[in-house]
Design a protein around this motif. Sequence first.
Motif, PDB file in Angstrom:
ATOM      1  N   ARG A 145      40.214  40.769  34.176  1.00  0.00           N
ATOM      2  CA  ARG A 145      41.037  40.533  35.360  1.00  0.00           C
ATOM      3  C   ARG A 145      40.938  39.066  35.775  1.00  0.00           C
ATOM      4  N   PRO A 146      42.040  38.423  36.138  1.00  0.00           N
ATOM      5  CA  PRO A 146      41.983  37.027  36.582  1.00  0.00           C
ATOM      6  C   PRO A 146      40.975  36.798  37.699  1.00  0.00           C
ATOM      7  N   GLU A 147      40.820  37.771  38.593  1.00  0.00           N
ATOM      8  CA  GLU A 147      39.892  37.625  39.711  1.00  0.00           C
ATOM      9  C   GLU A 147      38.445  37.519  39.227  1.00  0.00           C
ATOM     10  N   GLU A 148      38.142  38.120  38.080  1.00  0.00           N
ATOM     11  CA  GLU A 148      36.788  38.013  37.531  1.00  0.00           C
ATOM     12  C   GLU A 148      36.505  36.589  37.056  1.00  0.00           C
ATOM     13  N   VAL A 149      37.500  35.958  36.483  1.00  0.00           N
ATOM     14  CA  VAL A 149      37.358  34.558  36.082  1.00  0.00           C
ATOM     15  C   VAL A 149      37.221  33.675  37.317  1.00  0.00           C
ATOM     16  N   ALA A 150      38.034  33.964  38.330  1.00  0.00           N
ATOM     17  CA  ALA A 150      37.990  33.188  39.571  1.00  0.00           C
ATOM     18  C   ALA A 150      36.622  33.280  40.239  1.00  0.00           C
ATOM     19  N   ASP A 151      36.009  34.449  40.196  1.00  0.00           N
ATOM     20  CA  ASP A 151      34.672  34.600  40.786  1.00  0.00           C
ATOM     21  C   ASP A 151      33.659  33.705  40.071  1.00  0.00           C
ATOM     22  N   ALA A 152      33.753  33.628  38.748  1.00  0.00           N
ATOM     23  CA  ALA A 152      32.839  32.765  37.990  1.00  0.00           C
ATOM     24  C   ALA A 152      33.048  31.306  38.352  1.00  0.00           C
ATOM     25  N   VAL A 153      34.300  30.902  38.493  1.00  0.00           N
ATOM     26  CA  VAL A 153      34.598  29.519  38.874  1.00  0.00           C
ATOM     27  C   VAL A 153      34.042  29.217  40.258  1.00  0.00           C
ATOM     28  N   ALA A 154      34.254  30.117  41.213  1.00  0.00           N
ATOM     29  CA  ALA A 154      33.764  29.902  42.578  1.00  0.00           C
ATOM     30  C   ALA A 154      32.245  29.772  42.595  1.00  0.00           C
ATOM     31  N   TRP A 155      31.570  30.603  41.826  1.00  0.00           N
ATOM     32  CA  TRP A 155      30.103  30.504  41.753  1.00  0.00           C
ATOM     33  C   TRP A 155      29.674  29.143  41.212  1.00  0.00           C
ATOM     34  N   LEU A 156      30.332  28.667  40.170  1.00  0.00           N
ATOM     35  CA  LEU A 156      29.974  27.372  39.593  1.00  0.00           C
ATOM     36  C   LEU A 156      30.212  26.228  40.570  1.00  0.00           C
TER      37      LEU A 156
END
Length: 250
Positions: A218-229
């Motif tokens: 899901r795109p939101e899963e990628v977005a969560d990783a980016v936000a964490w970084l």
Amino acid sequence: MERHLTGRHALVTGAGRGIGAAIARRLAAEGARLTLLGRTRAPLDALAEEIGASVLQADVTDDAAFARVFAAAGPVDVLVNNAGAAATAPFVRTDRALWDSMLAVNLTSVFTGCKLALPGMVERGWGRIVTVASTAGLRGYAYCAAYAAAKHGVIGLTRTLALETARAGVTVNAVCPGFADTGMTAESLDRIQAKTGRTRDEAVAELTKSNPQGRLVRPEEVADAVAWLCGPAAASITGQAIAVAGGEVM
């Protein structure tokens, strides 16, 4: 919820749809002031109205246009290099035009974005660069030599810049999604159906067979990783290529 990016300016390329739009929404939720950059105005305007962002229109493969709109955006604290494209062909049918186009959008535009963003980040002593690469940058796939080469190049660039900026308060990382539930993947599914006569479900099964979870990311899963970084909890994470792919790459 604590908003870790309040007061930070984030610029996301390829922000009009899919993973880029999900990242923009997630960073806005973290308090960042967003600038959305892309080639097509209408989806950027719609997203900007939704999250309260600014919009800049340019093709990231046009160095002069990219530099011009980047300067107009003002100092950038968080750069997300998301713009990309995928074209497939057997290597024997990969001509120079296909090769050049894949490297231009998937690799050279990242080089250009980093050249524009890094000096200011280093001067201010804080910055986050995250590039949306691909599992194709961590392993090989048949029929996408140019795309895979570009994504491998992105990861090499990420690691080099991380070393060069490690003492400057800047982190440089990549996230590597597997096949995600985006418009780009939908186009791949269309091609599979057209070439093979498979049903949609059969085409999805073909793309997801290498994902142990058996599904599209899901795109939101990628977005969560980016936000964490981009947040304070990842201050010591740099030079990494993090797979978001259901265990496909370990």
